[in-house]
Design a protein around this motif. Sequence first.
Motif, PDB file in Angstrom:
ATOM      1  N   ALA A 222     -50.008   0.158 -53.189  1.00  0.00           N
ATOM      2  CA  ALA A 222     -49.693   1.137 -53.831  1.00  0.00           C
ATOM      3  C   ALA A 222     -50.945   2.586 -54.284  1.00  0.00           C
ATOM      4  CB  ALA A 222     -48.522   0.864 -55.557  1.00  0.00           C
ATOM      5  N   GLY A 223     -51.416   3.076 -53.311  1.00  0.00           N
ATOM      6  CA  GLY A 223     -52.808   4.194 -53.390  1.00  0.00           C
ATOM      7  C   GLY A 223     -52.970   4.978 -52.477  1.00  0.00           C
ATOM      8  N   PHE A 224     -54.059   5.676 -52.882  1.00  0.00           N
ATOM      9  CA  PHE A 224     -54.333   6.691 -51.418  1.00  0.00           C
ATOM     10  C   PHE A 224     -55.634   7.013 -52.884  1.00  0.00           C
ATOM     11  CE2 PHE A 224     -52.022   7.976 -56.349  1.00  0.00           C
ATOM     12  CZ  PHE A 224     -52.851  10.137 -55.935  1.00  0.00           C
ATOM     13  N   PHE A 225     -56.052   8.237 -51.774  1.00  0.00           N
ATOM     14  CA  PHE A 225     -56.835   9.065 -51.676  1.00  0.00           C
ATOM     15  C   PHE A 225     -56.770  10.375 -52.081  1.00  0.00           C
ATOM     16  CE2 PHE A 225     -58.767   5.755 -49.423  1.00  0.00           C
ATOM     17  CZ  PHE A 225     -59.794   5.825 -49.804  1.00  0.00           C
ATOM     18  N   ALA A 226     -57.524  11.278 -52.430  1.00  0.00           N
ATOM     19  CA  ALA A 226     -57.218  12.591 -52.816  1.00  0.00           C
ATOM     20  C   ALA A 226     -57.964  13.338 -52.636  1.00  0.00           C
ATOM     21  CB  ALA A 226     -56.920  12.928 -54.401  1.00  0.00           C
ATOM     22  N   ALA A 227     -58.662  14.840 -51.827  1.00  0.00           N
ATOM     23  CA  ALA A 227     -59.709  15.442 -51.346  1.00  0.00           C
ATOM     24  C   ALA A 227     -59.840  16.702 -51.266  1.00  0.00           C
ATOM     25  CB  ALA A 227     -60.312  14.532 -50.219  1.00  0.00           C
ATOM     26  N   GLU A 228     -60.893  17.184 -51.891  1.00  0.00           N
ATOM     27  CA  GLU A 228     -61.501  18.595 -51.286  1.00  0.00           C
ATOM     28  C   GLU A 228     -62.351  18.961 -51.105  1.00  0.00           C
ATOM     29  OE1 GLU A 228     -59.148  21.563 -54.051  1.00  0.00           O
ATOM     30  OE2 GLU A 228     -61.569  22.118 -54.739  1.00  0.00           O
ATOM     31  N   GLY A 229     -62.171  19.874 -49.789  1.00  0.00           N
ATOM     32  CA  GLY A 229     -63.991  20.339 -50.053  1.00  0.00           C
ATOM     33  C   GLY A 229     -63.908  19.759 -48.466  1.00  0.00           C
ATOM     34  N   GLN A 230     -64.806  20.144 -47.667  1.00  0.00           N
ATOM     35  CA  GLN A 230     -65.677  19.641 -46.228  1.00  0.00           C
ATOM     36  C   GLN A 230     -65.651  18.500 -46.626  1.00  0.00           C
ATOM     37  OE1 GLN A 230     -63.664  20.779 -43.468  1.00  0.00           O
ATOM     38  NE2 GLN A 230     -64.348  19.700 -42.232  1.00  0.00           N
ATOM     39  N   PRO A 231     -67.019  18.313 -46.822  1.00  0.00           N
ATOM     40  CA  PRO A 231     -67.700  16.906 -47.397  1.00  0.00           C
ATOM     41  C   PRO A 231     -66.544  16.063 -47.808  1.00  0.00           C
ATOM     42  CG  PRO A 231     -68.646  18.115 -48.465  1.00  0.00           C
ATOM     43  CD  PRO A 231     -67.096  19.281 -47.947  1.00  0.00           C
ATOM     44  N   ALA A 232     -65.584  15.781 -48.291  1.00  0.00           N
ATOM     45  CA  ALA A 232     -64.623  14.704 -49.121  1.00  0.00           C
ATOM     46  C   ALA A 232     -64.045  15.181 -47.642  1.00  0.00           C
ATOM     47  CB  ALA A 232     -64.299  15.556 -50.133  1.00  0.00           C
ATOM     48  N   PHE A 233     -63.389  15.906 -46.836  1.00  0.00           N
ATOM     49  CA  PHE A 233     -62.376  15.921 -45.816  1.00  0.00           C
ATOM     50  C   PHE A 233     -63.216  14.945 -44.909  1.00  0.00           C
ATOM     51  CE2 PHE A 233     -60.769  19.716 -46.652  1.00  0.00           C
ATOM     52  CZ  PHE A 233     -59.643  18.949 -47.490  1.00  0.00           C
ATOM     53  N   GLN A 234     -64.759  14.584 -44.593  1.00  0.00           N
ATOM     54  CA  GLN A 234     -65.435  13.627 -43.543  1.00  0.00           C
ATOM     55  C   GLN A 234     -65.565  12.689 -43.917  1.00  0.00           C
ATOM     56  OE1 GLN A 234     -69.205  16.345 -43.102  1.00  0.00           O
ATOM     57  NE2 GLN A 234     -68.556  17.557 -41.686  1.00  0.00           N
ATOM     58  N   LEU A 235     -65.589  11.750 -45.100  1.00  0.00           N
ATOM     59  CA  LEU A 235     -65.506  10.909 -46.167  1.00  0.00           C
ATOM     60  C   LEU A 235     -64.105  10.695 -45.631  1.00  0.00           C
ATOM     61  CD1 LEU A 235     -68.476  10.895 -48.817  1.00  0.00           C
ATOM     62  CD2 LEU A 235     -68.452  10.213 -46.678  1.00  0.00           C
ATOM     63  N   LEU A 236     -62.943  10.944 -45.862  1.00  0.00           N
ATOM     64  CA  LEU A 236     -61.907  11.016 -46.027  1.00  0.00           C
ATOM     65  C   LEU A 236     -61.861  10.457 -44.636  1.00  0.00           C
ATOM     66  CD1 LEU A 236     -59.554  10.441 -47.594  1.00  0.00           C
ATOM     67  CD2 LEU A 236     -58.909  12.341 -46.719  1.00  0.00           C
ATOM     68  N   SER A 237     -62.130  10.764 -43.547  1.00  0.00           N
ATOM     69  CA  SER A 237     -61.402  10.358 -42.112  1.00  0.00           C
ATOM     70  C   SER A 237     -62.808   9.507 -41.584  1.00  0.00           C
ATOM     71  CB  SER A 237     -62.105  11.592 -41.348  1.00  0.00           C
ATOM     72  OG  SER A 237     -61.625  13.214 -41.822  1.00  0.00           O
ATOM     73  N   ALA A 238     -63.667   9.509 -42.383  1.00  0.00           N
ATOM     74  CA  ALA A 238     -63.977   8.068 -41.807  1.00  0.00           C
ATOM     75  C   ALA A 238     -63.696   7.385 -42.438  1.00  0.00           C
ATOM     76  CB  ALA A 238     -65.963   8.075 -42.666  1.00  0.00           C
ATOM     77  N   THR A 239     -62.446   6.686 -43.117  1.00  0.00           N
ATOM     78  CA  THR A 239     -61.857   5.735 -43.739  1.00  0.00           C
ATOM     79  C   THR A 239     -61.122   5.297 -42.950  1.00  0.00           C
ATOM     80  OG1 THR A 239     -60.571   7.288 -45.507  1.00  0.00           O
ATOM     81  CG2 THR A 239     -62.520   6.412 -46.517  1.00  0.00           C
ATOM     82  N   SER A 240     -60.181   6.363 -42.215  1.00  0.00           N
ATOM     83  CA  SER A 240     -59.259   5.910 -41.721  1.00  0.00           C
ATOM     84  C   SER A 240     -59.241   5.154 -40.301  1.00  0.00           C
ATOM     85  CB  SER A 240     -59.061   7.487 -41.359  1.00  0.00           C
ATOM     86  OG  SER A 240     -58.980   8.482 -41.544  1.00  0.00           O
TER      87      SER A 240
END
Length: 240
Positions: A222-240
């Motif tokens: 029961a969890g999630f990541f929440a992101a806004e902005g290209q630097p955050a999207f890049q880090l988010l992609s690295a967690t997938s």
Amino acid sequence: MTKTLRLLIATAAVATVALGGAARALACGNGNGYSYAGIGAPGHADGVSALISPLNAFNVVNGHVAGWVGVGGPGEGPNGTNEWLQVGYSGFPSILGSDIYYEVALPGGSIKYHQVSAGLGVGTLTKVTVLEMHNRRNWWRVWVNHRAVSPPIHLPGSDNRWSPIATAESWDGGTGGACNTFLYRFRRVSIAHAPGGGWHQLTGGYPIRSAATRIQRQRGSAGFFAAEGQPAFQLLSATS
């Protein structure tokens, strides 16, 4: 943080309209400059809790960013008044670290921001909770790391009426769309099925998104990541 909860459902839908060309600068927020990334509970509950941590992708240019759990919202109080309670992280321009805060909106227009702690670093994990009190209908408290940080708060007409939300948000400070950057992780998002407790992990629910935000739900939890902005999207992609 003062235009939140139910309002964000409508504004997030407006913000999903594709923007391009000269209008691209407005893509980070809706008409009020707010953007959101979170999950709403599928039904009424008596509280909401989550472990939240800000991750290493923050750039608050204007306004604020926040990651919080809460109940109520604009028009959700008696006779359509504004009424809500939320607790979580907040961040502001030129201020090092994040605050833990809670905010209360009472019918009649009173909205108050309360700072609980300040200067928390990236990666700091904090459990935040709003919960209706046992045997005191319409009375709520705010908890941080299992400690009560608010007095009992009377929210008229709130008993068994609200569907909780866990979300991140950004406000552009009235600049007309200047982008902030955030990345929050929400873990063990739970809802209370009775005043005082009866906790169960949040399952299902509905996503809350804006054009400039992303949500990445964690499989099997029961969890999630929440992101806004290209630097955050890049880090988010690295967690997938």
